[in-house]
Scaffold this active site. Structure first.
Site, short mmCIF file in Angstrom:
data_model
loop_
_atom_site.label_atom_id
_atom_site.label_comp_id
_atom_site.label_asym_id
_atom_site.label_seq_id
_atom_site.Cartn_x
_atom_site.Cartn_y
_atom_site.Cartn_z
CD GLN B 75 -14.20 -15.97 0.20
OE1 GLN B 75 -13.77 -15.55 -0.59
NE2 GLN B 75 -14.28 -14.93 1.42
CB ILE B 135 -2.82 -8.87 6.85
CG1 ILE B 135 -3.96 -8.40 6.18
CG2 ILE B 135 -1.83 -9.11 5.93
CD1 ILE B 135 -4.04 -7.07 5.28
CG ASP B 136 -8.05 -9.01 8.00
OD1 ASP B 136 -7.49 -7.98 7.87
OD2 ASP B 136 -8.94 -9.62 7.49
NE ARG B 171 -4.09 19.37 2.79
CZ ARG B 171 -3.63 19.13 1.79
NH1 ARG B 171 -2.79 18.03 1.81
NH2 ARG B 171 -3.45 20.03 0.63
CG MET B 178 -6.58 -3.81 4.06
SD MET B 178 -5.92 -5.11 3.21
CE MET B 178 -6.34 -4.72 1.31
CD GLN B 283 -3.78 -1.46 5.01
OE1 GLN B 283 -3.75 -1.75 5.79
NE2 GLN B 283 -4.30 -1.23 3.75
#
Lengths: 357, 357, 357, 357
Positions: B75, B135-136, B171, B178, B283
């Protein structure tokens, strides 16, 4: 509830992911009330009554698996053992199998040829739901078919790899991409991989125009060029021929494929070293990419919804990023080709790529 | 003609491919009449007047390259050296740089934060065209942003890999994907990789519901489960808090990230061995996937078209598989989150996946 | 100190990584006291005096890049423009360039053909150090050459992909792997990918034996088979021919490559559908794999050590997992082929694979 | 003939490929005369008598599959349900299972911990053959273990990806690679990916030396650096501590892992932005690479040969690129660490990399 499932036509990535999507959604909705029958080797199994009940665990661990666990075969009216039978008999046998098996729905995964037969079955009263499978992306009614994105990844990987050799040896390379009637795969892969020339069936090519583009690059210091050619590419001269003349010309063509002819044409004009690479079946095998796994799963769920709601006679399709049903009768027999003045072709031209013309 | 270009915010796959698309289309259209200026490190370079003319060859061979050749920074109002300056001064400096440089257009590649500033510049009379990077996939006005598909591929690759270990060791694995405010990446990757539980910010989670899903699988003989969790996941309790209380609660949370807390919660209920994997920056780095390379190139060409036509104040976006301009003022400050009753969430539920609630 | 570097012969993965290794180690040791000259397009550049000084930054960011930044060309005595010149003149020109350029060492990266010329230069007093490059792994004196492991990865990827199609269509697939004289790549890739039949040049094949293996699998319910065939495969009949007769027979062979002939032979015996896939140049392009990047870097460092110590006339090689120098005169003109009774062939047979005989 | 097989310890790539290799070679040699028993979850299954007969088809299609079809568990003397039992009882139970099952040979796939127990069983008269499994490559007696090369590929892929982000943001990135006691994976992956600093357990690190290397790069215009750190890295101060003091110091360390501590140390000295990425379990899951598939197959065949020849008490190992048997008693309890003055560490230093000291 009894559901028959079959995969037909050339195999491609995502068939198993799609089968799993349909099955998981059906089992989740109907539990033990549903039995899924796997029909072997596409329409051959339907004609011959070759099907077997499947279990939920049969659909485990197949999301990423290439090919189809059901087997497949080419056009139903060509590859069967009973090649002597006439078409009417074959259709009758398929209808017969459906009736005897009492399938509440027949789920069919396939491309253009497959959809013609699927529509025929639907018109004869069989409850059918289909999923759009083809690396060629040439199925009418859907923005994208499954297999296409996986195949594009492979085509791009091959062109990327060829790129370094072309550069190092100052050579022109022709990479022949799958696609007999539609150039989607070649166009997408060509732009995504930075090819310099893209030749698709929709735009008849002029070898002199391609040679000129190669020579212009050479004058600019770039002694290598990548030419992405769809296997269904045709020349301007061929485009002007009657269908009959074209067939005759091609039958007499002394090259194993169109790329070799183009290589010869370009070599004569440019005197540059030209090589051909044909990834072939490599483009349609192996694990589906993430996007196809997602797409197949969404299409599978949507197919199960259509079954639940009794909305038969439809293909599940992608439109405006949504999954929608499209009537089989609209899909059957129609080809979706690349619009020659569409955004993608224009974008290629605006980047300075040669589109072969 | 003078064009300034900058990339801002967290880097992602495809930035260079997009820069190349804009540049190639501009050079093709305007030839030597256009000069492109690279502004270094996002808005920092605009504030400090740190830019330099670029040559066509600077955009060669970057189609597949990760990151951004221009550099980037977070930013504009946080990461600069001149942190003491107030915002008004910074804006003034940016406007000043644009005027002194006489940019005919400022091309800005970035995500949500970036677009707020881009809109501000546009409102102050700077001719701006933007490209949607993140990527979001949480940028308003476009069906998809570039970087998203590449990141999905990586997230899927990681979950695939974890799958075999989870199975072998019986497991439960939590994979943290992200996405602070939007769950697109987690949802897409979770479905594509066959995750068993998907937790996204849009659907507050209940640890007991997740534990129940894991236990149900264990009863069915599947002693392992994969839980895909967005880094911005919140619990039901947290969702009911005031913003202030939530911040305080999180500040006091004794875990490095939400996944570890969830692991602890699940371990207490299920007594199963639970592990956490966080692919993190992996990512967003590396080469863009074929789909992103195509998308970036198309967006780049479209941005060049807007410049040619003087249609400033727009972001190039994807709608209905077409590239369209969207006014910056519609994009700025708006978030595109996952519709909790949309097709994708419904599909996940119809497959029997637990959505955390 | 002046160092000339050239890459010769068919390009492969790792050339740039190896160049970088040599350069980084030289710069680290000698700093500004060393100047590296890049000789363009292999021996062509040496003959024509086409070389230029390079900078440290030229070797940045090339570790993963396919091809060679120096360019390459095939055998020095074939592909030059001055094809009319006799060999003695060419050698004299190369020696002349070395003397005029005052190279303290000539670093040569190449395969078998390249090493013959390198040895010739060394015998004429030029200080030479070489690195073993070839995807064929057929260079004498080293356990492994660079490029080989990257090419194996690609060959395996292709066969993996074909596997799913072969299974789905119940077909026999022949995959033609690079390797004219040595079967290393086919043998390694064949075993690693689970091929059913492996045909290498070292073991002349009998089509009936291969057909029998395919038919035995079919009887066991496996209606598909994968046949990995080296491009240099020969039949038993051919192996019994004189060299002259063999050449004549091959010149008259009505197939584009040996795989198509084998396909025809197998189809006649088995009546099964048989397809051919030829990945071709795809096998040698693109980024080197991690193992090759490591190997190239180690070889590069070792080459720089030889230069520092003045140990010219050597190839850096891998023996017993160590990097050692091997005299050029031992390497030149000798081929490393697959031992037909070695561990790997025995292992293949013990797994039940058909080795074509 | 009855053969028991088990996989023990952390899972890794290639376990299934190795199981398949043993099984295919045994079936090929002995046909129906051999029965293979799969022992579930490593030594747990041996202690509890949890094993079942397998069929040839169980080993089909697992060559590329990650994890282990037999399941695995950690150290036999820690993770069992019967944790209260003393070790002698457990050993007795294992011996008892072997006797009751009348295994002609017990085939054990595992790493260091596994081999201690395997040797114990061998010393108590059980005919044992083992295969060297570990991504850490720290098993004595073999040049390479399976899993190692696959894990290296992934570690390199992660560092490659991080590279573009580090460059774009001018950041220092620490990537934490698996390896508690040995730095093989970090060293190999670090060199192969072009890392700038490599920190391995064998060479205690000095944060000031690392900071100096980063600052020197920054002075040379490279504002980013990649630091590859083994999870078992220790500082110089820690290396000088007694074992007890070290344990206490680590227990009190306020960081989730060593990388975060190093990040803090470096940030204090350099004032640069430093990020940590930990690929974690992603390194050991998923499909084995081609090299591991080949290695596992060769090791499997060699194990079957030892069984045929009755040469029990051995691990199959790689020495000088050949597969050889190594007595278990030589392997058990010995660690193969990176020689601090070996070729690889020297090569790294000659390239100008900082080894942390």
């Amino acid at each position: 509830m009894k559901i028959g499932m079959l995969t037909s036509g050339g195999d491609c990535q995502g068939l198993n992911a799609a089968l799993r999507g349909v099955a998981k959604a059906l089992y989740q909705e109907f539990g033990t009330a549903v039995t899924i029958y796997g029909i072997r080797d596409g329409y051959r199994g339907l004609i011959e009554g070759d099907y077997h009940p499947m279990e939920p665990q049969d659909f485990s661990d197949i999301l990423t698996r290439g090919g189809t666990i059901l087997g497949t075969s080419r056009q139903p009216f060509k590859t069967m053992q009973q090649a002597e039978e006439n078409e009417a008999t074959k259709l009758e046998k398929m209808l017969d199998t459906c009736r005897r098996a009492r399938f509440d729905c027949l789920v069919i995964l396939g491309g253009n040829g497959t959809h013609k037969t699927a529509n025929l079955l639907s018109e004869h009263g069989i409850p059918v739901v289909t999923l759009p499978k083809t690396i060629d992306n040439d199925l009418w009614g859907t923005q994208v078919t499954f297999g296409f994105q996986s195949a594009m990844n492979i085509a791009v990987e091959v062109i990327d790899s060829i790129h370094s050799t072309a550069f190092s040896h100052s050579r022109v390379f022709i990479v022949e991409i799958m696609g007999h009637k539609a150039g989607w795969l070649t166009l997408h892969a060509g732009i995504a991989s930075g090819a310099d020339v893209i030749v698709i069936p929709e735009i008849p090519y002029d070898a002199r125009a391609i040679a000129a583009a190669i020579q212009q690059r050479a004058r600019g210091g770039k002694r290598f060029s990548i030419v992405a050619v769809a296997e269904g590419a045709i020349s301007r001269e061929e485009a002007a021929m009657s269908k009959k003349d074209f067939k005759a010309a091609r039958a007499a063509m002394p090259y194993p494929s169109i790329s070799y002819r183009l290589a010869d044409e370009l070599q004569k004009i440019t005197s540059q070293e030209i090589r051909v690479t044909i990834p072939g079946h490599f483009q349609r095998g192996g694990a589906p990419c993430a996007a196809d796994r997602l797409l197949c799963t969404r299409l599978g769920v949507a197919a199960a919804e259509l079954i639940r709601e009794g909305k038969f006679g439809n293909m599940v399709a992608v439109q405006n990023d949504r999954i929608v049903p499209v009537p089989l009768k609209e899909v059957a027999g129609r080809l979706k080709t690349v619009p020659v003045d569409g955004e993608l072709v224009r974008a290629a031209r605006e980047l300075g790529l040669c589109m072969g013309d």
